[in-house]
Design a protein around this motif. Sequence first.
Motif, short mmCIF file in Angstrom:
data_model
loop_
_atom_site.label_atom_id
_atom_site.label_comp_id
_atom_site.label_asym_id
_atom_site.label_seq_id
_atom_site.Cartn_x
_atom_site.Cartn_y
_atom_site.Cartn_z
N UNK A 21 0.87 -1.17 0.00
CA UNK A 21 0.00 0.00 0.00
C UNK A 21 0.91 1.22 0.00
N UNK A 22 0.87 2.00 -1.06
CA UNK A 22 1.80 3.12 -1.22
C UNK A 22 1.06 4.44 -1.09
N UNK A 23 1.60 5.34 -0.28
CA UNK A 23 1.08 6.70 -0.17
C UNK A 23 2.25 7.66 -0.35
N UNK A 24 2.45 8.12 -1.57
CA UNK A 24 3.57 8.99 -1.91
C UNK A 24 3.14 10.03 -2.94
N UNK A 25 3.85 11.14 -2.95
CA UNK A 25 3.59 12.17 -3.95
C UNK A 25 3.45 13.56 -3.37
N UNK A 26 3.00 13.66 -2.11
CA UNK A 26 2.81 14.99 -1.53
C UNK A 26 4.12 15.78 -1.51
N UNK A 27 5.22 15.14 -1.11
CA UNK A 27 6.50 15.85 -1.08
C UNK A 27 6.98 16.19 -2.49
N UNK A 28 6.73 15.30 -3.44
CA UNK A 28 7.13 15.56 -4.82
C UNK A 28 6.44 16.80 -5.38
N UNK A 29 5.16 16.93 -5.09
CA UNK A 29 4.37 18.03 -5.66
C UNK A 29 4.83 19.39 -5.16
N UNK A 30 5.64 19.40 -4.11
CA UNK A 30 6.18 20.67 -3.62
C UNK A 30 7.24 21.25 -4.53
N UNK A 31 7.88 20.38 -5.35
CA UNK A 31 8.95 20.88 -6.23
C UNK A 31 8.91 20.28 -7.62
N UNK A 32 7.92 19.43 -7.90
CA UNK A 32 7.81 18.80 -9.22
C UNK A 32 6.40 19.01 -9.77
N UNK A 33 6.27 18.89 -11.07
CA UNK A 33 4.95 18.96 -11.69
C UNK A 33 4.22 17.64 -11.49
N UNK A 34 2.93 17.65 -11.74
CA UNK A 34 2.16 16.41 -11.67
C UNK A 34 2.69 15.42 -12.69
N UNK A 35 2.99 15.89 -13.87
CA UNK A 35 3.47 15.00 -14.94
C UNK A 35 4.78 14.32 -14.55
N UNK A 36 5.73 15.08 -14.02
CA UNK A 36 7.02 14.49 -13.65
C UNK A 36 6.87 13.56 -12.46
N UNK A 37 5.96 13.89 -11.53
CA UNK A 37 5.71 13.01 -10.39
C UNK A 37 5.13 11.68 -10.86
N UNK A 38 4.17 11.74 -11.77
CA UNK A 38 3.56 10.52 -12.28
C UNK A 38 4.57 9.64 -13.01
N UNK A 39 5.56 10.24 -13.63
CA UNK A 39 6.55 9.47 -14.38
C UNK A 39 7.38 8.56 -13.48
N UNK A 40 7.41 8.84 -12.18
CA UNK A 40 8.20 8.03 -11.25
C UNK A 40 7.50 6.73 -10.87
N UNK A 41 6.19 6.66 -11.05
CA UNK A 41 5.47 5.46 -10.64
C UNK A 41 5.91 4.23 -11.42
N UNK A 42 6.06 4.37 -12.73
CA UNK A 42 6.48 3.22 -13.54
C UNK A 42 7.82 2.67 -13.08
N UNK A 43 8.75 3.58 -12.76
CA UNK A 43 10.08 3.16 -12.33
C UNK A 43 10.01 2.45 -10.98
N UNK A 44 9.29 3.04 -10.03
CA UNK A 44 9.18 2.47 -8.69
C UNK A 44 8.52 1.09 -8.72
#
Length: 252
Positions: free
Chosen positions: A124-147
């Motif tokens: 169960x993953x809850x991540x992204x809030x910290x990313x959105x502080x310095x990244x766009x939604x698009x760039x944040x979403x791009x990390x999901x495939x890698x993770x």
Amino acid sequence: VGSTTASAKHGDHEITIKVGCLAQTQEALDALDEEILRSPKRMPPVITNPPYEFFDDAAIIGDSISYILFQYETKLGHLGNPLFLARGGTSLNGLCLYYKNVYYRGVETKIEKAVASSGVTKVFVNLGQNDLGFRTIESTMSSWDLLIGRIHELNPDVEIYIQSAFPIWREIDADNEKNEKISQYNEELIRYCEENGHHYVDVAKYVVDHTDRLATIYSMDRKIHLNETGCIAWMQALNAYVEQMLLGGTGL
């Protein structure tokens, strides 16, 4: 304006819920007292016999928000016995670039290796809030495939449950731009889960107030972290999601 009780029954299962209307227009809603507006918009279902065993082979991955959940879950035991792989200050980007990993059995470990070594079958993953502080939604979403790709490379049978990102607490008269971004991010998470066969668990809707901010009674620090009451609501939402799924539904 007022409240009533709605109920639904299917076979031997029945559920009731209290629903209410605070105002008939947006103008009337905005004119209500702040105490009313900052109260939770909806309450999580309360499960009589929570499916604790479901979490026995599950890991909960996240940042400081999930780490605080770990503290209260350890105290209250509302999820049974899940493995927490949570670390304050981490992010999707941090886990993907390995500059802030998780701790597993006291050793700093890459997230995919921790999941594989633990033997869990669900994350169960809850991540992204910290990313959105310095990244766009698009760039944040791009990390999901890698993770997720790295997790599945070592353990291809692990089921992925992506939890919605929580809103932040904001003054009632302050702009709500960050929460609007979080809401858009959650819409992308829904799309991503549908397209990739992952589970989407909407836990955030149970902690928002009537202005789509974090409800005051759930706020630990008037920022983004949930207090004990908020974490209990979160755990109730997780248990309700699992129960509905086990009954053959698609979750909440």
